[in-house]
Design a protein around this motif. Structure first.
Motif, mmCIF file in Angstrom:
data_model
loop_
_atom_site.group_PDB
_atom_site.id
_atom_site.type_symbol
_atom_site.label_atom_id
_atom_site.label_comp_id
_atom_site.label_asym_id
_atom_site.label_seq_id
_atom_site.Cartn_x
_atom_site.Cartn_y
_atom_site.Cartn_z
ATOM 1 N N TRP A 26 13.971 -63.953 -74.177
ATOM 2 C CA TRP A 26 13.000 -64.864 -74.787
ATOM 3 C C TRP A 26 13.486 -66.311 -74.806
ATOM 4 C CZ3 TRP A 26 8.136 -63.907 -75.280
ATOM 5 C CH2 TRP A 26 7.674 -62.612 -75.531
ATOM 6 N N GLY B 57 3.095 -64.708 -66.624
ATOM 7 C CA GLY B 57 2.556 -65.259 -67.860
ATOM 8 C C GLY B 57 1.147 -64.812 -68.162
ATOM 9 N N GLU B 58 0.672 -63.785 -67.449
ATOM 10 C CA GLU B 58 -0.688 -63.299 -67.680
ATOM 11 C C GLU B 58 -0.754 -62.452 -68.945
ATOM 12 O OE1 GLU B 58 -1.480 -62.990 -62.854
ATOM 13 O OE2 GLU B 58 -1.670 -61.214 -64.111
ATOM 14 N N SER B 59 0.402 -61.906 -69.339
ATOM 15 C CA SER B 59 0.473 -61.142 -70.582
ATOM 16 C C SER B 59 0.985 -62.075 -71.676
ATOM 17 C CB SER B 59 1.417 -59.940 -70.409
ATOM 18 O OG SER B 59 1.505 -59.192 -71.598
ATOM 19 N N LYS B 60 0.072 -62.575 -72.498
ATOM 20 C CA LYS B 60 0.439 -63.578 -73.494
ATOM 21 C C LYS B 60 1.311 -63.002 -74.607
ATOM 22 C CE LYS B 60 -1.986 -66.567 -71.258
ATOM 23 N NZ LYS B 60 -1.308 -67.574 -70.428
ATOM 24 N N SER B 61 1.114 -61.759 -74.935
ATOM 25 C CA SER B 61 1.915 -61.110 -75.986
ATOM 26 C C SER B 61 2.439 -59.777 -75.457
ATOM 27 C CB SER B 61 1.069 -60.895 -77.245
ATOM 28 O OG SER B 61 0.601 -62.121 -77.759
ATOM 29 N N ARG C 231 2.546 -59.024 -64.635
ATOM 30 C CA ARG C 231 1.811 -59.832 -65.627
ATOM 31 C C ARG C 231 2.769 -60.582 -66.546
ATOM 32 N NH1 ARG C 231 -1.731 -55.293 -65.435
ATOM 33 N NH2 ARG C 231 -0.663 -54.310 -67.197
ATOM 34 N N LYS D 179 10.556 -70.243 -69.510
ATOM 35 C CA LYS D 179 9.810 -69.206 -70.203
ATOM 36 C C LYS D 179 10.370 -67.825 -69.833
ATOM 37 C CE LYS D 179 5.548 -71.902 -70.359
ATOM 38 N NZ LYS D 179 4.115 -71.958 -69.979
#
Length: 276
Positions: free
Chosen positions: A63, A38-42, A34, A2
């Protein structure tokens, strides 16, 4: 892999902390944290673009791992000119006759041959920019281009480097009571302000361990809180708060939320310079 894992792997390859990447990208350190976790999804496009610029890679590579990779990394992008032309012809050259496509590839392969590259490199000036290696039990401690606020907090990117890397013997650090697991995790920060006096004076250099990213008991830590960077004593106040303590009695202590506090390092030694 990811995007957060790819960013973290590149940071590890460069020996960058979250704060260092945030400084170079010009974005808040909590934002970097974040994204990595992965705490920031977008994540915002401008933040990803800033990180890509700091790494010298493409957004696509961050990405997906495909595209322009950071220099020296094991990216999936081919740096071979012939391969790039081949990919371009496969995508856009379907209207060309097979013979013409073959002629284009052959010309590029000949131009990219080792003999041709050697002929084209006669005007290149090479230089060795490597630093001298350690002597004896000597280690080098990198000086971070960061102002560690002892008062009201500092925004990290605005501070120029003030001193070169420090070379010191392991034995001397042991005599000073400095303990650590890996010397590569030791860095130097420079204090700024008077709120930690007399323990830390204005412009005192500090040796910190950047591998300590969690609270490990009462002590002096370098951390970010509300997008500012501090060096203060931390104690647990309750289940949700730290007490941020200033050694200077003229500065007030305050409660700060644990989930808004991002520990970057623990201070191991203050290198006080006293006038004779």
């Amino acid at each position: 892999m990811k995007i957060g894992e790819r960013i973290e792997a590149e940071m590890k390859r460069r020996d960058w902390s979250e704060g260092e990447l945030a400084r170079r990208a010009g974005i808040p350190q909590p934002t970097v944290h974040r994204i990595i976790k992965g705490e920031s999804k977008s994540p915002r496009q401008e933040n990803i673009q800033a990180i890509a610029k700091a790494f010298g890679c493409s957004i696509e590579w961050l990405w997906s791992g495909v595209g322009k990779a950071p220099l020296g990394s094991q990216g999936t992008e081919s740096n071979n000119a012939a391969d790039k032309v081949r990919q371009m012809l496969e995508k856009h050259g379907r209207g060309l006759p097979a013979e013409a496509r073959q002629q284009i590839l052959q010309a590029v392969e000949e131009a990219a041959s080792p003999e041709q590259e050697a002929a084209n490199s006669t005007n290149v000036i090479t230089a060795d920019f490597s630093r001298p290696g350690p002597v004896g039990d000597e280690i080098r401690i990198a000086h971070y281009d960061v102002r560690a606020a002892l008062g009201g907090g500092q925004v990290v990117p605005d501070y120029p480097e003030m001193m070169p890397d420090l070379r010191v013997s392991k034995k001397h650090l042991q005599e000073l009571g400095v303990t650590y697991n890996d010397a590569s995790h030791l860095k130097i920060l420079t204090g700024f302000g008077q709120s930690m006096a007399p323990t830390i004076q204005h412009l005192d250099p500090m040796i910190v361990d950047v591998s300590i990213r969690d609270f490990q008991g009462d002590g002096i830590y370098a951390f970010s809180w509300q997008q500012h960077f501090y060096v203060k004593r931390l104690q647990v106040a309750d289940a949700e708060h730290f007490e941020m303590i200033s050694d200077n009695p003229n500065h007030k202590d305050r409660l700060i939320r644990m989930d808004e506090t991002y520990i970057q390092a623990r201070v191991l030694l203050i290198w006080n310079a006293k006038k004779a």
